[in-house]
Design a protein around this motif. Structure first.
Motif, mmCIF file in Angstrom:
data_model
loop_
_atom_site.group_PDB
_atom_site.id
_atom_site.type_symbol
_atom_site.label_atom_id
_atom_site.label_comp_id
_atom_site.label_asym_id
_atom_site.label_seq_id
_atom_site.Cartn_x
_atom_site.Cartn_y
_atom_site.Cartn_z
ATOM 1 N N ILE A 1 0.864 -1.183 0.000
ATOM 2 C CA ILE A 1 0.000 0.000 0.000
ATOM 3 C C ILE A 1 0.898 1.229 0.000
ATOM 4 N N LYS A 2 0.581 2.178 -0.862
ATOM 5 C CA LYS A 2 1.327 3.429 -0.926
ATOM 6 C C LYS A 2 0.382 4.543 -1.330
ATOM 7 N N SER A 3 0.855 5.761 -1.214
ATOM 8 C CA SER A 3 0.058 6.901 -1.685
ATOM 9 C C SER A 3 0.608 7.335 -3.042
ATOM 10 N N ILE A 4 -0.276 7.832 -3.874
ATOM 11 C CA ILE A 4 0.074 8.281 -5.217
ATOM 12 C C ILE A 4 -0.240 9.770 -5.295
ATOM 13 N N SER A 5 0.739 10.562 -5.682
ATOM 14 C CA SER A 5 0.510 12.005 -5.799
ATOM 15 C C SER A 5 -0.141 12.329 -7.141
ATOM 16 N N SER A 6 -0.686 13.511 -7.232
ATOM 17 C CA SER A 6 -1.295 13.948 -8.482
ATOM 18 C C SER A 6 -0.187 14.238 -9.492
ATOM 19 N N CYS A 7 -0.556 14.277 -10.769
ATOM 20 C CA CYS A 7 0.415 14.632 -11.803
ATOM 21 C C CYS A 7 -0.314 15.236 -13.000
ATOM 22 N N GLN A 8 0.417 16.016 -13.771
ATOM 23 C CA GLN A 8 -0.111 16.607 -14.999
ATOM 24 C C GLN A 8 0.003 15.579 -16.104
ATOM 25 N N VAL A 9 -1.083 15.370 -16.835
ATOM 26 C CA VAL A 9 -1.068 14.372 -17.895
ATOM 27 C C VAL A 9 -1.744 14.890 -19.155
ATOM 28 N N LEU A 10 -1.368 14.275 -20.255
ATOM 29 C CA LEU A 10 -2.112 14.339 -21.501
ATOM 30 C C LEU A 10 -2.812 12.996 -21.574
ATOM 31 N N SER A 11 -4.122 13.006 -21.816
ATOM 32 C CA SER A 11 -4.849 11.736 -21.811
ATOM 33 C C SER A 11 -5.841 11.656 -22.961
ATOM 34 N N ILE A 12 -6.249 10.438 -23.225
ATOM 35 C CA ILE A 12 -7.345 10.154 -24.148
ATOM 36 C C ILE A 12 -8.180 9.065 -23.488
ATOM 37 N N ARG A 13 -9.504 9.270 -23.484
ATOM 38 C CA ARG A 13 -10.409 8.302 -22.867
ATOM 39 C C ARG A 13 -11.405 7.837 -23.919
ATOM 40 N N ARG A 14 -11.579 6.516 -23.954
ATOM 41 C CA ARG A 14 -12.487 5.956 -24.951
ATOM 42 C C ARG A 14 -12.950 4.577 -24.486
ATOM 43 N N VAL A 15 -14.106 4.164 -24.933
ATOM 44 C CA VAL A 15 -14.559 2.785 -24.734
ATOM 45 C C VAL A 15 -14.009 1.985 -25.911
ATOM 46 N N ILE A 16 -13.205 0.963 -25.581
ATOM 47 C CA ILE A 16 -12.570 0.137 -26.612
ATOM 48 C C ILE A 16 -13.169 -1.269 -26.568
ATOM 49 N N PRO A 17 -13.093 -2.005 -27.685
ATOM 50 C CA PRO A 17 -13.756 -3.318 -27.736
ATOM 51 C C PRO A 17 -13.259 -4.298 -26.672
ATOM 52 N N THR A 18 -11.938 -4.385 -26.495
ATOM 53 C CA THR A 18 -11.336 -5.281 -25.502
ATOM 54 C C THR A 18 -10.044 -4.636 -25.006
ATOM 55 N N TYR A 19 -9.473 -5.206 -23.974
ATOM 56 C CA TYR A 19 -8.204 -4.690 -23.455
ATOM 57 C C TYR A 19 -7.099 -4.743 -24.509
ATOM 58 N N TYR A 20 -7.192 -5.705 -25.420
ATOM 59 C CA TYR A 20 -6.158 -5.856 -26.443
ATOM 60 C C TYR A 20 -6.157 -4.705 -27.445
ATOM 61 N N ALA A 21 -7.229 -3.923 -27.498
ATOM 62 C CA ALA A 21 -7.296 -2.772 -28.403
ATOM 63 C C ALA A 21 -6.568 -1.555 -27.829
ATOM 64 N N GLU A 22 -6.057 -1.672 -26.625
ATOM 65 C CA GLU A 22 -5.388 -0.550 -25.975
ATOM 66 C C GLU A 22 -4.128 -0.112 -26.728
ATOM 67 N N GLY A 23 -3.448 -1.035 -27.371
ATOM 68 C CA GLY A 23 -2.231 -0.712 -28.114
ATOM 69 C C GLY A 23 -2.471 0.327 -29.202
ATOM 70 N N GLU A 24 -3.567 0.197 -29.915
ATOM 71 C CA GLU A 24 -3.890 1.173 -30.968
ATOM 72 C C GLU A 24 -4.144 2.545 -30.366
ATOM 73 N N LEU A 25 -4.802 2.585 -29.221
ATOM 74 C CA LEU A 25 -5.063 3.869 -28.553
ATOM 75 C C LEU A 25 -3.753 4.516 -28.100
ATOM 76 N N TRP A 26 -2.795 3.700 -27.635
ATOM 77 C CA TRP A 26 -1.476 4.242 -27.267
ATOM 78 C C TRP A 26 -0.779 4.842 -28.488
ATOM 79 N N ARG A 27 -0.934 4.165 -29.640
ATOM 80 C CA ARG A 27 -0.335 4.706 -30.872
ATOM 81 C C ARG A 27 -0.964 6.055 -31.231
#
Length: 151
Positions: A1-27
């Motif tokens: 167990i640990k604490s996680i601090s906040s951070c500045q991010v660039l993000s994209i959020r989407r509903v994808i068909p399966t977890y395996y589709a995450e690679g395309e979103l990273w691209r």
């Protein structure tokens, strides 16, 4: 167990068909950063916004730490993540298929440690994956699950 601090991010959020589709979103996220001259770090993580594990139609947000907040464009959003004071973390070694077993082990741990309950979206950090490790047996994934203490 640990604490996680906040951070500045660039993000994209989407509903994808399966977890395996995450690679395309990273691209897509990497391509956006390159096209817009956004300096990103190697500190990346996925946030899974579904309340429970799903095999299909996964609500995922990919995040990469950035030095400064820029202008939101389309699905690409700059934001500051929330700090997580109590985060249960575990490391998963080997192929991505090992992740399911880690979640089951966490569920068992949670039953034995009833002073905690889940609170919020889980995260995954792939420390070693297909982009920096050729052998799937050497992949290293960190699972982070936010908790709160029962009073």
């Amino acid at each position: 167990i640990k604490s996680i601090s906040s951070c500045q991010v660039l993000s994209i959020r989407r509903v994808i068909p399966t977890y395996y589709a995450e690679g395309e979103l990273w691209r897509e996220l990497s391509s956006f950063a390159a096209q817009n001259h956004v300096t990103i770090s190697s500190d990346t993580f996925s946030i899974y916004h579904d309340a429970e594990y799903k095999e299909q139609d996964v609500d995922v947000e990919l995040c990469t730490a950035v030095k400064k907040i820029g202008k939101n464009i389309g699905e690409f959003t700059y934001r500051i993540t929330e700090p997580i004071p109590i985060m249960a973390c575990t490391m998963v070694y080997g192929e991505f298929s090992n992740i399911a077993g880690a979640y089951l082990a966490f569920a068992e741990w949670l039953q034995k440690n009833s002073q905690y309950r889940m609170k919020g979206a889980t995260r995954q950090i792939v420390h070693r994956g297909p982009w920096n490790e050729n052998d799937p047996k050497k992949y290293l994934i960190e699972i982070q699950i936010p908790l709160e203490r029962d009073n």
